[in-house]
Motif scaffolding. Structure first.
Motif, PDB file in Angstrom:
ATOM      1  N   SER A 110      55.100  24.115 -11.735  1.00  0.00           N
ATOM      2  CA  SER A 110      55.373  25.817 -11.488  1.00  0.00           C
ATOM      3  C   SER A 110      55.313  26.391 -12.163  1.00  0.00           C
ATOM      4  O   SER A 110      57.467  25.367 -13.201  1.00  0.00           O
ATOM      5  CB  SER A 110      55.773  25.698 -10.134  1.00  0.00           C
ATOM      6  OG  SER A 110      57.116  25.749 -10.072  1.00  0.00           O
ATOM      7  N   LEU A 111      55.666  27.680 -13.028  1.00  0.00           N
ATOM      8  CA  LEU A 111      56.257  28.568 -14.088  1.00  0.00           C
ATOM      9  C   LEU A 111      56.288  29.257 -13.484  1.00  0.00           C
ATOM     10  O   LEU A 111      55.676  30.246 -13.262  1.00  0.00           O
ATOM     11  CB  LEU A 111      56.048  28.308 -15.192  1.00  0.00           C
ATOM     12  CG  LEU A 111      55.798  29.496 -16.700  1.00  0.00           C
ATOM     13  CD1 LEU A 111      57.635  28.842 -17.242  1.00  0.00           C
ATOM     14  CD2 LEU A 111      55.377  28.954 -17.487  1.00  0.00           C
ATOM     15  N   THR A 112      58.282  30.142 -13.113  1.00  0.00           N
ATOM     16  CA  THR A 112      58.530  31.244 -13.093  1.00  0.00           C
ATOM     17  C   THR A 112      58.781  32.172 -14.137  1.00  0.00           C
ATOM     18  O   THR A 112      60.195  31.972 -15.115  1.00  0.00           O
ATOM     19  CB  THR A 112      59.376  31.477 -11.938  1.00  0.00           C
ATOM     20  OG1 THR A 112      58.777  30.768 -10.605  1.00  0.00           O
ATOM     21  CG2 THR A 112      59.504  32.802 -10.780  1.00  0.00           C
ATOM     22  N   VAL A 113      58.317  33.367 -14.436  1.00  0.00           N
ATOM     23  CA  VAL A 113      59.212  34.190 -15.910  1.00  0.00           C
ATOM     24  C   VAL A 113      59.214  35.865 -15.656  1.00  0.00           C
ATOM     25  O   VAL A 113      58.533  36.054 -14.447  1.00  0.00           O
ATOM     26  CB  VAL A 113      58.011  34.437 -16.470  1.00  0.00           C
ATOM     27  CG1 VAL A 113      58.475  35.312 -18.209  1.00  0.00           C
ATOM     28  CG2 VAL A 113      57.366  32.841 -16.992  1.00  0.00           C
ATOM     29  N   ASN A 114      60.802  36.247 -15.191  1.00  0.00           N
ATOM     30  CA  ASN A 114      61.083  37.482 -15.194  1.00  0.00           C
ATOM     31  C   ASN A 114      61.397  38.100 -16.645  1.00  0.00           C
ATOM     32  O   ASN A 114      61.852  37.770 -17.363  1.00  0.00           O
ATOM     33  CB  ASN A 114      62.163  37.472 -14.666  1.00  0.00           C
ATOM     34  CG  ASN A 114      62.222  37.111 -12.929  1.00  0.00           C
ATOM     35  OD1 ASN A 114      61.676  37.502 -12.370  1.00  0.00           O
ATOM     36  ND2 ASN A 114      62.505  35.838 -12.947  1.00  0.00           N
ATOM     37  N   MET A 115      59.775  38.629 -16.994  1.00  0.00           N
ATOM     38  CA  MET A 115      60.169  40.005 -17.800  1.00  0.00           C
ATOM     39  C   MET A 115      60.520  41.276 -18.359  1.00  0.00           C
ATOM     40  O   MET A 115      60.641  41.918 -17.015  1.00  0.00           O
ATOM     41  CB  MET A 115      58.820  40.192 -18.742  1.00  0.00           C
ATOM     42  CG  MET A 115      57.892  38.711 -19.507  1.00  0.00           C
ATOM     43  SD  MET A 115      56.350  39.161 -19.634  1.00  0.00           S
ATOM     44  CE  MET A 115      55.321  37.906 -19.026  1.00  0.00           C
TER      45      MET A 115
END
Length: 174
Positions: A110-115
């Motif tokens: 899993s990868l969670t990205v917050n831009m």
């Protein structure tokens, strides 16, 4: 079967190809990175295609740099979130890779990205640092940030990776 690509920079030739599983089965993740930076093992082809490079690493830490350029634009003219996610996944997952023992492999689960702000082409070299948070026997997590050339935060992320035996390490004859 893939054919390795080569690039020469500053008089040194680098190969880009998948790691030979049999060759890396008996060495640690740290040793894999040392051999990649020395040009003795190939770097992943995605680095060449994405204009991303490993800058430095230590046990539980990996730093990548990249050039966000025009070929990575989305329809609105900012750098596509997929490119941002790629450099983040690379740094955070490679932080996990540096903690692998001989005979271990990993994959991102899993990868969670917050831009937090847009990244523009021509904004200069960006830096992405990943750091291990937890390393268990089957699961590892890391976190990190992507910053622009002025040190402004572009995005932050977390990754989870599954750790499993290298298939070549358990093959007959080993």
């Amino acid at each position: 079967m893939t054919t390795a690509q080569t690039v020469t920079e500053n008089g040194k030739t680098y190969q880009f190809d998948a790691l030979p599983k049999e060759q890396v089965a008996g060495i640690s993740g740290m040793d894999v990175f040392k051999l990649m930076l020395d040009g003795q093992l190939p770097a992943p082809p995605i680095m060449l295609q994405s204009n991303i490079r490993l800058k430095e690493f230590d046990h539980g830490r990996a730093v990548f740099v990249g050039q966000p350029e025009k070929q990575f634009l989305n329809p609105l003219g900012t750098i596509h979130g997929g490119w941002i996610s790629t450099i983040l996944d690379s740094a955070l997952s490679c932080a996990v890779h540096t903690c692998l023992e001989p005979g271990e492999f990993y994959t991102t689960t899993s990868l969670t990205v917050n831009m937090v702000r847009p990244l523009m082409p021509g904004s200069g070299e960006v830096t992405c640092e990943g750091r291990i948070v937890h390393r268990g026997s089957r699961l590892a997590t890391s976190e990190g940030e992507l910053k622009d050339a002025r040190g402004k935060l572009i995005a932050h992320a977390t990754v989870s990776c599954m750790i499993f035996p290298n298939p070549a390490a358990s093959s007959p004859g080993r």
